[in-house]
Design an enzyme around this catalytic site. Structure first.
Site, PDB file in Angstrom:
ATOM      1  N   GLU A 147      43.183  36.797  37.164  1.00  0.00           N
ATOM      2  CA  GLU A 147      42.300  37.798  37.207  1.00  0.00           C
ATOM      3  C   GLU A 147      41.455  37.963  35.999  1.00  0.00           C
ATOM      4  OE1 GLU A 147      43.855  41.711  37.961  1.00  0.00           O
ATOM      5  OE2 GLU A 147      41.850  42.596  38.358  1.00  0.00           O
ATOM      6  N   GLU A 153      40.977  44.182  27.601  1.00  0.00           N
ATOM      7  CA  GLU A 153      42.346  43.789  28.116  1.00  0.00           C
ATOM      8  C   GLU A 153      42.993  42.434  28.111  1.00  0.00           C
ATOM      9  OE1 GLU A 153      42.618  45.816  31.985  1.00  0.00           O
ATOM     10  OE2 GLU A 153      41.320  47.131  31.407  1.00  0.00           O
ATOM     11  N   HIS A 183      35.645  45.069  36.107  1.00  0.00           N
ATOM     12  CA  HIS A 183      35.802  44.297  34.872  1.00  0.00           C
ATOM     13  C   HIS A 183      34.277  43.465  34.848  1.00  0.00           C
ATOM     14  CE1 HIS A 183      39.642  45.099  33.857  1.00  0.00           C
ATOM     15  NE2 HIS A 183      40.229  44.773  35.211  1.00  0.00           N
ATOM     16  N   ARG A 212      37.135  53.747  38.055  1.00  0.00           N
ATOM     17  CA  ARG A 212      38.196  53.351  38.712  1.00  0.00           C
ATOM     18  C   ARG A 212      38.607  54.475  39.906  1.00  0.00           C
ATOM     19  NH1 ARG A 212      41.811  48.987  35.352  1.00  0.00           N
ATOM     20  NH2 ARG A 212      41.229  47.741  36.958  1.00  0.00           N
ATOM     21  N   GLU A 241      41.217  48.896  44.109  1.00  0.00           N
ATOM     22  CA  GLU A 241      42.197  49.327  42.999  1.00  0.00           C
ATOM     23  C   GLU A 241      41.628  50.428  42.596  1.00  0.00           C
ATOM     24  OE1 GLU A 241      44.188  46.303  40.152  1.00  0.00           O
ATOM     25  OE2 GLU A 241      42.218  46.486  39.704  1.00  0.00           O
TER      26      GLU A 241
HETATM   27 MN    MN Z   1      42.062  44.517  39.049  1.00  0.00          MN
END
Ligand code: MN
Length: 286
Positions: A147, A153, A183, A212, A241
Site C-alpha cells: 500500500e 506515514e 493517500h 477518512r 476504509e
Molecule cells: Mn488504506
C-alpha cells in the site's frame, strides 16, 4: 466482477472472538462481500474462530497491517528486520489460515512519520524481505499487496509509480500495488494517472475520503477513480476504509492519527459507502 469490502474498524477496535463474530456479521448485513481484518498482532488472533464466522456468513477476508519502528523491514539493523520478517510471517500464517486471498498494508516499512529519507541499504533490506514473504505466500495461495501511503506515514512508497518500480525489483509475480484514495489525494498527479501507472499490477484499492469519514463529503475525486478503474477493467477488491474516534484500536488509532469523531453509526456509514461506490462504478459504466 470486483468485490466490495470494508475495513473492520468500521465496526470494532480489536479482534476478540466476540468482536470477530460481530464484525463479520455486520459486514454481511451491510451488503459487503469482504472484510479487511487488521492483523497487527497476528500471533494473538484466533484464526479458527475467524474462519468459522467467515464461512457462516459467506464473507471473504483480506488482512492488512502496518509495521512498527521495532519491526521495520526497511531498517539498516538486521535484528529489527528479523523481527519484522517474523511479524510478516505470522500475519501470512493468519491470512492463509482464515482463507484470505491477499495480505497488504504498509508491510515494507514502519507505518510512521520518518525524520529522514529512506536509505539505499534500508530499501534493499525491504525488497529482500518482501521477496521472501511473497515466495512463502505463493505456496499458500495468498497474494501480497504493497500500500502506497502519504509521506507522513512512510518514507519509502508514497506513489503508485514508486510502488511499481519497487515491485519490479522484488521480481515475484504475486506482488501487487495497493492504492488508497486518501493517500493518492495528497501524493498523486490524479486518480486516473495513478491507476494507469499501476496497469495490470493493481491488486487492491482502498476508497477513503480526504478526512477518512463519509464518502462524498470531502475533496477526493472519486469520479476520476471509478472511471479509471472501469476503463482498465480492474476486477480486484475495492475496500472502504474509514476511521473515527467512535471506534478505538489501541494500536491502529494512534498509528493513523485518528483524533476526531467523524461518525458514530458504523452501519449507516457502511451502507452509505456501499451505495456511493456502486453508484460511482455504475455511472462510470461498470
Ligand atoms: Mn488504506
Amino acid at each position: 466482477m470486483t468485490i466490495l469490502g470494508l475495513h473492520a474498524m468500521v465496526w470494532v477496535g480489536g479482534w476478540s472472538p466476540e468482536q470477530c463474530r460481530q464484525a463479520i456479521r455486520l459486514t454481511a448485513e451491510a451488503g459487503y462481500q469482504l472484510i479487511e481484518i487488521p492483523a497487527l498482532e497476528p500471533e494473538s488472533m484466533d484464526a479458527v474462530e475467524t474462519r468459522r464466522a467467515l464461512d457462516e456468513h459467506g464473507i471473504q477476508a483480506s488482512c492488512s497491517l502496518g509495521l512498527t519502528t521495532g519491526t521495520d523491514v526497511s531498517s539498516a539493523d538486521p535484528a529489527i528486520v528479523e523481527r519484522g520478517e517474523a511479524r510478516l510471517a505470522a500475519a501470512l500464517n493468519f491470512a492463509a489460515n482464515v482463507g484470505a486471498r491477499v495480505l497488504t498494508g504498509v508491510i515494507y516499512s514502519a507505518l510512521t512519520k520518518y525524520g529522514q529519507p529512506a536509505t539505499p541499504e534500508g530499501r534493499r533490506n525491504s525488497v529482500a524481505a518482501i521477496r521472501r514473504l511473497a515466495e512463502a505466500a505463493r505456496g499458500r495461495n495468498v497474494a501480497i499487496a504493497l500500500e502506497a501511503v502519504n509521506r507522513y506515514e512512510t518514507n519509502l512508497l508514497n506513489t503508485a509509480e514508486q510502488t511499481v518500480e519497487f515491485i519490479e525489483e522484488v521480481g515475484v509475480d504475486n506482488v501487487y500495488v495497493h492504492i488508497d484514495t486518501y493517500h493518492m489525494h495528497i501524493e498523486e498527479p490524479s486518480m486516473r494517472e495513478a491507476v494507469m501507472t499501476c496497469s495490470d499490477r493493481l491488486g487492491y484499492v482502498h476508497v477513503g475520503e480526504s478526512h477518512r469519514g463519509y464518502l462524498g463529503t470531502g475533496s477526493v475525486d472519486f469520479d476520476g477513480l471509478f472511471e479509471a478503474l472501469v476503463e482498465t477493467g480492474y476486477d480486484g477488491p475495492i475496500a472502504f476504509e474509514s476511521f473515527s474516534s467512535a471506534v478505538v484500536s489501541p494500536l491502529l488509532s494512534n498509528q493513523l492519527g485518528v483524533w476526531r469523531n467523524l461518525w458514530d453509526d458504523g452501519m449507516d456509514l457502511a451502507v452509505t459507502a456501499r451505495d456511493f461506490i456502486e453508484k460511482g462504478l455504475g455511472a462510470a459504466g461498470a
